[in-house]
Enzyme design. Structure first.
Site, PDB file in Angstrom:
ATOM      1  N   CYS A   8      36.270   4.549 -26.493  1.00  0.00           N
ATOM      2  CA  CYS A   8      35.630   5.347 -25.459  1.00  0.00           C
ATOM      3  C   CYS A   8      34.168   5.473 -25.856  1.00  0.00           C
ATOM      4  CB  CYS A   8      36.328   6.684 -25.220  1.00  0.00           C
ATOM      5  SG  CYS A   8      36.250   7.842 -26.562  1.00  0.00           S
ATOM      6  N   CYS A  80      37.899   5.162 -20.879  1.00  0.00           N
ATOM      7  CA  CYS A  80      36.864   5.776 -20.059  1.00  0.00           C
ATOM      8  C   CYS A  80      37.323   5.911 -18.619  1.00  0.00           C
ATOM      9  CB  CYS A  80      35.599   4.933 -20.105  1.00  0.00           C
ATOM     10  SG  CYS A  80      35.058   4.587 -21.786  1.00  0.00           S
ATOM     11  N   CYS A  85      32.428   2.134 -20.157  1.00  0.00           N
ATOM     12  CA  CYS A  85      33.176   1.912 -21.393  1.00  0.00           C
ATOM     13  C   CYS A  85      32.462   0.917 -22.294  1.00  0.00           C
ATOM     14  CB  CYS A  85      34.567   1.355 -21.080  1.00  0.00           C
ATOM     15  SG  CYS A  85      35.764   2.617 -20.713  1.00  0.00           S
TER      16      CYS A  85
END
Length: 138
Positions: A8, A80, A85
């Protein structure tokens, strides 16, 4: 042994919880790591909601995706939702699990709402980890 990486942005909440949950679920049957494109620090609320279910991630620290070699991993999972991302280049199997960032809820304004957002993210990740059982064991 399968090697799984969770990504993430900050490597502070979702990917850290995913790392802790996957290590707990898969034990020594998989090598689990997490990283972010803009690493910061492990969010204290992530630590707190993981402790609620008996998983200790206090020893975790945020890591940069730039320090990792994609070729090492069998699977990269991005977590994400609304953010961009991180991308780990290379020929690797990828999954995308869009989980809302619980850190987006202002804990200063409403601690209970923030804790619930972290619990919701934790539980959503844990539910999706069940789908990886065959991958890890296969």
């Amino acid at each position: 042994m399968k090697k799984i990486l969770f990504l993430c942005v900050a490597n502070s909440a979702r990917s850290q919880m995913a790392e802790g949950l996957a290590r707990h679920r898969f034990g020594d049957r998989a090598e689990i790591a997490s990283a972010g494109s803009q690493p910061s620090r492990v969010n204290p609320l992530a630590i707190e909601v993981m402790q609620e279910i008996g998983i200790d991630i206090r020893g975790h620290h945020s890591k940069s995706v730039d320090t990792l070699d994609a070729a090492r991993f069998d699977l990269v999972i991005t977590l994400c939702a609304d953010e961009v991302c991180p991308v780990l280049p290379g020929n690797v199997q990828r999954l995308h699990w869009p989980i809302a960032d619980p850190a987006a809820v202002d804990a200063q304004a409403d601690r209970d709402a923030a804790l619930q957002a972290f619990r919701d993210a934790r539980d959503a990740i844990d539910a999706r980890l069940q789908t990886l059982q065959a991958f890890v064991d296969g």
